[in-house]
Each structure stands twice: as C-alpha cells, then as structure tokens.
Design a protein around this motif. Structure first.
Motif, PDB file in Angstrom:
ATOM      1  N   VAL A  28      -5.881   9.375  -5.436  1.00  0.00           N
ATOM      2  CA  VAL A  28      -5.677   7.928  -5.322  1.00  0.00           C
ATOM      3  C   VAL A  28      -4.424   7.626  -4.498  1.00  0.00           C
ATOM      4  O   VAL A  28      -4.429   6.771  -3.605  1.00  0.00           O
ATOM      5  N   GLY A  29      -3.336   8.362  -4.799  1.00  0.00           N
ATOM      6  CA  GLY A  29      -2.103   8.168  -4.038  1.00  0.00           C
ATOM      7  C   GLY A  29      -2.285   8.485  -2.569  1.00  0.00           C
ATOM      8  O   GLY A  29      -1.758   7.785  -1.694  1.00  0.00           O
ATOM      9  N   MET A  30      -3.037   9.543  -2.283  1.00  0.00           N
ATOM     10  CA  MET A  30      -3.288   9.930  -0.901  1.00  0.00           C
ATOM     11  C   MET A  30      -4.122   8.867  -0.181  1.00  0.00           C
ATOM     12  O   MET A  30      -3.888   8.577   1.006  1.00  0.00           O
ATOM     13  N   THR A  44       1.967   5.680  -7.693  1.00  0.00           N
ATOM     14  CA  THR A  44       0.841   6.318  -8.379  1.00  0.00           C
ATOM     15  C   THR A  44       1.168   7.760  -8.741  1.00  0.00           C
ATOM     16  O   THR A  44       0.958   8.203  -9.875  1.00  0.00           O
ATOM     17  N   VAL A  45       1.707   8.495  -7.775  1.00  0.00           N
ATOM     18  CA  VAL A  45       2.064   9.892  -8.021  1.00  0.00           C
ATOM     19  C   VAL A  45       3.260  10.001  -8.960  1.00  0.00           C
ATOM     20  O   VAL A  45       3.303  10.858  -9.854  1.00  0.00           O
ATOM     21  N   LEU A  59       0.833  -1.208   0.000  1.00  0.00           N
ATOM     22  CA  LEU A  59       0.000   0.000   0.000  1.00  0.00           C
ATOM     23  C   LEU A  59       0.864   1.255   0.000  1.00  0.00           C
ATOM     24  O   LEU A  59       0.583   2.227  -0.715  1.00  0.00           O
ATOM     25  N   ASP A  60       1.923   1.245   0.806  1.00  0.00           N
ATOM     26  CA  ASP A  60       2.800   2.400   0.874  1.00  0.00           C
ATOM     27  C   ASP A  60       3.514   2.624  -0.461  1.00  0.00           C
ATOM     28  O   ASP A  60       3.600   3.763  -0.954  1.00  0.00           O
ATOM     29  N   ALA A  61       4.017   1.547  -1.068  1.00  0.00           N
ATOM     30  CA  ALA A  61       4.695   1.660  -2.362  1.00  0.00           C
ATOM     31  C   ALA A  61       3.725   2.124  -3.441  1.00  0.00           C
ATOM     32  O   ALA A  61       4.078   2.945  -4.310  1.00  0.00           O
ATOM     33  N   ILE A 118       0.984  14.603 -10.544  1.00  0.00           N
ATOM     34  CA  ILE A 118       0.283  15.130  -9.368  1.00  0.00           C
ATOM     35  C   ILE A 118      -1.004  15.869  -9.757  1.00  0.00           C
ATOM     36  O   ILE A 118      -1.424  16.800  -9.084  1.00  0.00           O
ATOM     37  N   SER A 119      -1.604  15.445 -10.863  1.00  0.00           N
ATOM     38  CA  SER A 119      -2.922  15.998 -11.183  1.00  0.00           C
ATOM     39  C   SER A 119      -3.923  15.464 -10.164  1.00  0.00           C
ATOM     40  O   SER A 119      -3.619  14.577  -9.361  1.00  0.00           O
TER      41      SER A 119
END
Length: 399
Positions: A167-169, A154-155, A147-149, A160-161
């Motif tokens: 999703v990354g957050m 994702t970002v 999950l952390d990776a 960072i749109s």
C-alpha cells in the motif's frame, strides 16, 4: 524586437533603411553545420545571429540551434511567455532583416495555415487561456504532497509487513508520477506568471522530491518540443538508440546498413521488459511514465527534420487521448498533447477549452486531429514498434 503574433503582411512595419538585407538562401546556409559554424535564424522577418549566444541561451544551446537557418517565429512565441524579458537579448543579436522581395514564409511553409494559427493564438491570449489558475495548481501540489506523506505514514504506522509495504509503495508510486506531471507544468512556466517562481518550485519538486536535476530535464524537454519526432533533434528518439528502431525511415536505413544491435522485429515484445532492471517502485513509475509520454508520439510520423511550419511539425508528430476525469489525472493532462505542443506555456487546466479551436483549425486545413481511447493509445505503441521492426527486417534481408 518582439515578434508580432497574429500579424499580417499589411500590418508589418516598412523595411528599415539602416539594417542589412538578407535572402532566405543566405539564412539557410547559416545552420551551424558549415565551416564557420554560424547560426542565424529569423523571427518575424528579423534576422538574428545566435552563434555566440546559443551557449548562454537559458533554454539550452541545442534547442536554439535546432532552428538555425530556419524561421523560428512561431517557436519563439510559443516558448517565451515573458516577451519583455527576452527583448534585451534580441536587440544585441539583430543583424538585419529579410529583403522586401523575400516572402515572410519560406517556400515550404504553409502561409494560410500559419496565418490562421497566429490569429488563433491571439484568440487564445484574449480568452485568457494562457493565464494560470492558482487554486487549481495549489490543489495539484497539495494532493501530491498528501500522497507522498501517506506512503511514509503507512509504513511507519503499520510496519513493513507485506500489505502495508504494498500500500505504501502504491501511494509513493502515484505521488512520484504526479510530481513528474507537476514539475512538467513548472518547467513550461505555466503555474506562475513569473518564470523565476516556476523555476524555483521546479527545483524543489524535481531536485528534492524526485532526486533529478531540473536543468537536465529542461535541456532535453525543450528540444523535444522544438522538433518532436525529428531524428537527431528530438532527444526522446535518442534515449535508447540501440534498443529500438522507430519509424519507417530509420528502420529501413538501419536495415540497409545491416545494423542489428537488437532483433528489432521483436521490439514490440521486449518494449516493457526493458524496465525490469529497475526496482519494483521505479519499474512501476517508469512504465507509467513511458507509456503515457510515448503513446502521443511513437505511433505518429517520425523522420528527419524537414523544416516544416510550426503547426504541421507539432500536429504530424502528436496525437491526443480522449478526455475523461481519469485520463486527465492519469496523464497529467498530457492526453491533450496536441494543445500542449502548440501552446507549451498554456496551463493544463485550459487545454480542453483550446481543443475545439484547434480542431476547427485542423478541419479547415484538412489536417487530421487524431484522438483515441487510452487503451487504443497503449496498443498503438506496440503496433507501431511491430510495424517499424518489420520495415527493418525487410530492409535487412532484402535491402
């Protein structure tokens, strides 16, 4: 001497002739609050002077001080999984034992309940419910690392749109909360058989991955387990002393003293808003963490320490949330809060096996074994805050 878990009066060794004999009254006055600041406690009828040792206690000075002047037998057994490790500390602290005419249980303790609970603990140990499953915890650790990776990838890959950022957050928030549940397991030494390996991995998880000191967390959390929902002893009740008034006792007390740091009769409305000062991710994680950890305690009885027996102390301050795969994952198995508090070192994957045994004990002794839905548990936090606020307002206006 190590305590004899599940032992009965007939099984106990005869009183030694070379040890000084004490009464419960002599022990009670050594509670750390007198002029001498002495701290004595009883473990399996043996009397120990921890006055000078408390500052060196691995679990923190306050947690051992919370049992000064009291019987700490069941708390000692619950917290220490490696009895051989602590024998060397106990031997040098032993100053005597209870006189033969002194009961093994203080007058305000429930003898039959404690005897049955100690037998239950022996059963739990024989069933192997205190032994960790390495496969289970390996998968837990792997899933939080994935999950952390995923949050960072994702970002990194999508930029960072707005959508990739959200999703990354989301991945990062879930990873952080699951790390919190895992370091909680490590702090209770329930992942590895050897305490040192639990402590080492906990430092890696909470210090490196979460950015918090493990020693700080353990110091506070051990106190919470020792005396849950006890004012001045449970640090969870002191996290926001000016923002919330918890329980009837404190609420009435504050009201009669005309203390109004906040409009406590509205505290159920501003409970969640407190965390808006954090950035978005921290807000989401903090809200998740606070709701899960408080739903098991805030709606329950809150008061000063009444020196009740270990079982009653934990059960009156704790409730469960019904089991489901989602509830287990969402709460890090803290939906089995009753079992976790009675057996702090039990690996979380065994809570469901111990639950029927604990419920049978409660049924036998007429103690409510409270379990509720996840939604009901969340709502009860607000209901409890609302009720406490009303107690405060009544005492403030008319007390």
């Amino acid at each position: 001497m190590a305590p004899q878990t599940g032992s009965t009066e007939k099984e106990r060794k005869p009183v030694s002739t070379f040890l000084q004999l004490f009464t419960w009254e002599e022990v009670r006055i050594r509670n750390g609050r007198g002029p001498s600041k002495e701290q004595w406690l009883v473990i399996d009828r043996n009397v120990y002077d921890v006055s000078n040792f408390s500052g060196r206690h691995p679990g923190g000075s306050r947690v051992i001080g919370h049992y000064a002047g009291q019987d700490a037998t069941d708390a000692f057994v619950a917290f220490h999984s490696d009895k051989a490790l602590v024998k060397k500390y106990l031997k040098s602290l032993l100053i005597g034992e209870l006189a033969p005419d002194q009961p093994s249980f203080e007058t305000n303790k429930k003898k039959s309940l404690l005897e049955d609970f100690r037998e239950l603990r022996c059963t739990v140990e024989k069933m192997g419910l205190l032994n960790p499953d390495s496969t289970f915890f390996s998968l837990i650790f792997l899933h939080l690392l994935v999950l952390d990776a995923a949050s960072w990838l994702t970002v990194w890959y999508f930029g960072i749109s707005l959508v990739p950022f959200i999703v990354g957050m989301a991945f990062f928030t879930v990873a952080q909360i699951q790390m919190g549940w895992f370091q909680h397991d490590l702090g209770h030494c329930s992942v590895f058989r050897k305490p040192k390996w639990n402590h080492l991995l906990q430092i890696i998880v909470i210090n490196t991955l979460k950015g918090l000191p493990a020693s700080w967390w353990n110091h506070l959390h051990n106190q919470h387990h020792a005396k849950p929902n006890c004012f001045r002893k449970d640090p969870d009740l002191n996290m926001h002393p000016l923002l919330f008034s918890l329980g009837k006792t404190l609420s009435v007390e504050l009201g009669k003293k005309k203390k109004k740091f906040m409009p406590y009769n509205y505290q159920h409305k501003y409970f969640s808003c407190e965390y808006l000062r954090f950035p978005i991710m921290l807000y989401l994680e903090s809200t998740w963490f606070i709701w899960v950890t408080q739903m098991n305690h805030i709606p329950m009885h809150i008061d000063y320490d009444k020196n009740k027996d270990w079982v009653s102390t934990q059960l009156h301050a704790t409730c469960n949330v019904n089991q489901s795969l989602f509830n287990d994952w969402f709460t890090g198995h803290l939906n089995f809060q009753i079992e976790h508090h009675l057996f702090p070192t039990m690996p979380r994957h065994n809570y469901w096996k111990a639950a029927p045994l604990v419920k049978a004990l409660c049924d036998k002794h007429g103690i409510e074994y409270k379990s509720k839905t996840l939604l009901r548990a969340f709502v009860d936090i607000l209901n409890s805050l609302k009720e406490s606020g009303e107690y405060w307002l009544e005492a403030y206006l008319h007390g």
